[in-house]
Scaffold this active site. Sequence first.
Site, PDB file in Angstrom:
ATOM      1  N   LYS A 132     -23.820  18.144  -5.201  1.00  0.00           N
ATOM      2  CA  LYS A 132     -24.095  17.010  -4.291  1.00  0.00           C
ATOM      3  C   LYS A 132     -25.417  16.346  -5.098  1.00  0.00           C
ATOM      4  CE  LYS A 132     -24.850  18.210  -0.059  1.00  0.00           C
ATOM      5  NZ  LYS A 132     -25.395  18.453   1.130  1.00  0.00           N
TER       6      LYS A 132
ATOM      7  N   THR B  20     -30.097  11.135   6.209  1.00  0.00           N
ATOM      8  CA  THR B  20     -28.752  11.900   6.213  1.00  0.00           C
ATOM      9  C   THR B  20     -27.774  11.166   7.057  1.00  0.00           C
ATOM     10  OG1 THR B  20     -29.908  14.100   5.546  1.00  0.00           O
ATOM     11  CG2 THR B  20     -27.341  13.884   6.219  1.00  0.00           C
TER      12      THR B  20
ATOM     13  N   GLY C 163     -35.953  20.578   4.683  1.00  0.00           N
ATOM     14  CA  GLY C 163     -35.410  20.986   6.174  1.00  0.00           C
ATOM     15  C   GLY C 163     -33.989  21.445   6.145  1.00  0.00           C
ATOM     16  N   ASP C 164     -33.514  22.050   7.189  1.00  0.00           N
ATOM     17  CA  ASP C 164     -31.972  21.800   7.279  1.00  0.00           C
ATOM     18  C   ASP C 164     -32.041  22.408   8.878  1.00  0.00           C
ATOM     19  OD1 ASP C 164     -29.233  22.135   5.778  1.00  0.00           O
ATOM     20  OD2 ASP C 164     -29.180  23.888   7.210  1.00  0.00           O
TER      21      ASP C 164
ATOM     22  N   SER D 220     -35.186  12.728  -0.182  1.00  0.00           N
ATOM     23  CA  SER D 220     -36.043  13.833  -0.538  1.00  0.00           C
ATOM     24  C   SER D 220     -36.609  13.617  -1.988  1.00  0.00           C
ATOM     25  CB  SER D 220     -35.439  15.217  -0.213  1.00  0.00           C
ATOM     26  OG  SER D 220     -35.557  15.436   0.865  1.00  0.00           O
TER      27      SER D 220
ATOM     28  N   LYS E 249     -33.530  22.198  -5.653  1.00  0.00           N
ATOM     29  CA  LYS E 249     -33.806  21.349  -4.343  1.00  0.00           C
ATOM     30  C   LYS E 249     -32.636  21.634  -3.578  1.00  0.00           C
ATOM     31  CE  LYS E 249     -35.897  17.980  -2.362  1.00  0.00           C
ATOM     32  NZ  LYS E 249     -36.205  19.113  -1.438  1.00  0.00           N
TER      33      LYS E 249
ATOM     34  N   GLN F  43     -25.048  22.135  -3.082  1.00  0.00           N
ATOM     35  CA  GLN F  43     -26.170  21.559  -3.219  1.00  0.00           C
ATOM     36  C   GLN F  43     -26.074  21.199  -4.891  1.00  0.00           C
ATOM     37  OE1 GLN F  43     -28.513  21.425  -0.375  1.00  0.00           O
ATOM     38  NE2 GLN F  43     -29.051  19.323  -1.398  1.00  0.00           N
TER      39      GLN F  43
ATOM     40  N   LYS G  18     -31.191  26.849  -2.171  1.00  0.00           N
ATOM     41  CA  LYS G  18     -30.935  26.644  -0.628  1.00  0.00           C
ATOM     42  C   LYS G  18     -31.791  27.960  -0.434  1.00  0.00           C
ATOM     43  CE  LYS G  18     -29.608  24.285   2.847  1.00  0.00           C
ATOM     44  NZ  LYS G  18     -29.129  22.723   3.090  1.00  0.00           N
TER      45      LYS G  18
ATOM     46  N   ASN H 130     -30.835  16.472  13.841  1.00  0.00           N
ATOM     47  CA  ASN H 130     -31.216  15.328  13.075  1.00  0.00           C
ATOM     48  C   ASN H 130     -30.304  14.595  12.522  1.00  0.00           C
ATOM     49  OD1 ASN H 130     -31.772  14.778   9.733  1.00  0.00           O
ATOM     50  ND2 ASN H 130     -33.523  14.180  11.187  1.00  0.00           N
TER      51      ASN H 130
HETATM   52  P1  NDP Z   1     -30.442  20.274  13.518  1.00  0.00           P
HETATM   53  O1  NDP Z   1     -30.830  21.786  13.638  1.00  0.00           O
HETATM   54  O2  NDP Z   1     -31.418  19.198  13.864  1.00  0.00           O
HETATM   55  O3  NDP Z   1     -28.931  20.206  14.412  1.00  0.00           O
HETATM   56  C1  NDP Z   1     -28.146  20.980  14.398  1.00  0.00           C
HETATM   57  C2  NDP Z   1     -27.296  20.507  15.525  1.00  0.00           C
HETATM   58  O4  NDP Z   1     -25.926  21.205  15.457  1.00  0.00           O
HETATM   59  C3  NDP Z   1     -27.651  20.904  16.869  1.00  0.00           C
HETATM   60  O5  NDP Z   1     -26.969  20.022  17.816  1.00  0.00           O
HETATM   61  C4  NDP Z   1     -27.050  22.243  17.101  1.00  0.00           C
HETATM   62  O6  NDP Z   1     -26.751  22.603  18.645  1.00  0.00           O
HETATM   63  C5  NDP Z   1     -25.661  21.988  16.416  1.00  0.00           C
HETATM   64  N1  NDP Z   1     -24.834  23.300  16.096  1.00  0.00           N
HETATM   65  C6  NDP Z   1     -25.364  24.158  15.343  1.00  0.00           C
HETATM   66  N2  NDP Z   1     -24.681  25.347  15.112  1.00  0.00           N
HETATM   67  C7  NDP Z   1     -23.497  24.738  16.238  1.00  0.00           C
HETATM   68  C8  NDP Z   1     -22.182  25.524  16.351  1.00  0.00           C
HETATM   69  N3  NDP Z   1     -21.839  26.603  15.992  1.00  0.00           N
HETATM   70  N4  NDP Z   1     -21.433  24.619  17.121  1.00  0.00           N
HETATM   71  C9  NDP Z   1     -21.576  23.456  17.577  1.00  0.00           C
HETATM   72  N5  NDP Z   1     -22.928  22.750  17.423  1.00  0.00           N
HETATM   73  C10 NDP Z   1     -23.637  23.579  16.652  1.00  0.00           C
HETATM   74  O7  NDP Z   1     -29.510  20.163  12.011  1.00  0.00           O
HETATM   75  P2  NDP Z   1     -29.325  19.150  11.120  1.00  0.00           P
HETATM   76  O8  NDP Z   1     -28.994  18.047  11.845  1.00  0.00           O
HETATM   77  O9  NDP Z   1     -30.612  19.121  10.034  1.00  0.00           O
HETATM   78  O10 NDP Z   1     -28.115  19.708  10.183  1.00  0.00           O
HETATM   79  C11 NDP Z   1     -26.824  19.481  10.535  1.00  0.00           C
HETATM   80  C12 NDP Z   1     -25.871  19.798   9.455  1.00  0.00           C
HETATM   81  O11 NDP Z   1     -26.104  18.656   8.496  1.00  0.00           O
HETATM   82  C13 NDP Z   1     -26.004  21.110   8.837  1.00  0.00           C
HETATM   83  O12 NDP Z   1     -24.730  21.543   8.428  1.00  0.00           O
HETATM   84  C14 NDP Z   1     -26.956  20.630   7.522  1.00  0.00           C
HETATM   85  O13 NDP Z   1     -26.727  21.765   6.641  1.00  0.00           O
HETATM   86  C15 NDP Z   1     -26.450  19.471   7.531  1.00  0.00           C
HETATM   87  N6  NDP Z   1     -27.228  18.510   6.507  1.00  0.00           N
HETATM   88  C16 NDP Z   1     -28.537  18.456   6.921  1.00  0.00           C
HETATM   89  C17 NDP Z   1     -29.234  17.768   6.253  1.00  0.00           C
HETATM   90  C18 NDP Z   1     -30.623  17.193   6.626  1.00  0.00           C
HETATM   91  O14 NDP Z   1     -31.455  16.115   5.961  1.00  0.00           O
HETATM   92  N7  NDP Z   1     -31.278  17.618   7.846  1.00  0.00           N
HETATM   93  C19 NDP Z   1     -28.968  17.295   4.549  1.00  0.00           C
HETATM   94  C20 NDP Z   1     -27.565  17.357   4.487  1.00  0.00           C
HETATM   95  C21 NDP Z   1     -26.757  17.976   5.116  1.00  0.00           C
HETATM   96  P3  NDP Z   1     -27.626  23.728  19.215  1.00  0.00           P
HETATM   97  O15 NDP Z   1     -29.039  23.111  19.329  1.00  0.00           O
HETATM   98  O16 NDP Z   1     -26.966  24.308  20.251  1.00  0.00           O
HETATM   99  O17 NDP Z   1     -27.696  24.887  18.256  1.00  0.00           O
END
Ligand code: NDP
Length: 449
Positions: free
Chosen positions: A118, A214, A169-170, A381, A94, A115, A130, A245
Amino acid sequence: MVTQLSGSMETIYNDVVKRNPGEAEFHQAVKEVLESVAPALVKYPEFVEARIIERICEPERQTIFRVPWQDDKGQMHVNRGIRVQFNSALGPYKGGIRFHPSVYLGIIKFLGFEQIFKNSLTGLPIGGGKGGSDFDPKGKSDSEVMRFCQSFMIELHRLIGEHTDVPAGDIGVGAREIGYMFGQYKRLTNRFEAGVLTGKGLLYGGSLARTQATGYGCTYFVEEMLKAKNNSFDGKKVVVSGSGNVAIYTLEKVVQLGGKVIAMSDSGGYVVDEKGFDFGTIKRLKEVERRRIKDYCDYHKHARYIEGGSIWDVPCDIAMPSATQNELTGKDAKELVKNGCIAVGEGANMPSTPEAIQVFLDAGVLFGPAKAANAGGVATSALEMQQNAGREAWEFAEVDAKLHQIMRNIYKTTSEAADEFGVPGNFVVGANIAGFIKVARVMMIHGLI
Ligand code: NDP
């Protein structure tokens, strides 16, 4: 205790580096776990004899595949798809799918490795995996994203299934991408197998509160850390990096708990709103209009946008890095400590560098590591999978209440493990050990696999 085993741990770590060359993020994730679990191996020497550590560092299976697709002008492109099925001791693999140009095997392996522990901490029956691609969804039309997702699924569908491997998703993969992938899976297999993907839309088997999980979960975890110190979010200034997200729903929950989010970012820069970010504006800008963080200033004239720079320079009480790996460095951590930051909750995966973590721990900052703090997403999830298996759809409040309880349990497990192994308040060690022991015990029960 640690020194007694550090020699053999170092040998194992060097071996991991040698066998997985050039995968810096994976090395970093392995190192952190190996540094933490040494005391557990003193307590359970049978794990050493059974070579549990060596086995856990080797994915059960990893697949790399070609993803050809055509853009709207008819031009052909080729991207690389990856799925790493790391550990299935506790349940089907997962873990999410990430679409971002930086994706390569080392990133997917670090995420898959994290993961495992976690998912174990959630207490739910899920293994670790992943996947992802170096495809960049930014600037692509809906039809281009759809064609890419369909091509990606043509290969991925052979590897997944509700009892085998359940992606979600991620970064770069939200409800739209999951929808296209689910549609293609159904077409290829001729099965409406709801439990094969999570993060689905509500109209076809998704769970209420999964989108929020999250961000909400991370905020609940920080709330627990604060509560243990007779403190709360009330009146606190919070900086949340990212505006995807995780960041969006961290903002919503922080505000509900009485805090104020004063800075948010994307990869271009960050916005400061001293009056506190407005959830409605951010949600519309990012989820509906798919615009950039700087556009927030069009609606809130008092807010200011800073291109580039470090969001961690903004003085705050609580920092919640929710963008990406290694986004918060040792220098950033020193700045946060200097400005009076009292707590950090990692919404993103491995957002703090090892140097940053050390700065926080040395300064006595409450530090909620990703494995524990952001586990609410995958936990919900798993609740989505439960609903799919029972052909049920629970109310928002019911899912949220379960999520809240899971986060309280994760805090308790993590903090108790830190106490038991002689490092009270060190939730990095606590989370790693608690997650590890359960997986290791089940691997012992399953025999040499
Ligand atoms: P999204 O794609 O929804 O959002 C990612 C955000 O981070 C965007 O605002 C993006 O900006 C920004 N970002 C990405 N790369 C960079 C960078 N190098 N510097 C600054 N900002 C950056 O992803 P999520 O919110 O889903 O995921 C965010 C984090 O949370 C990840 O590490 C993910 O693995 C983790 N996570 C997510 C989960 C989930 O349920 N979604 C669960 C557990 C962990 P831009 O649009 O400019 O790229």
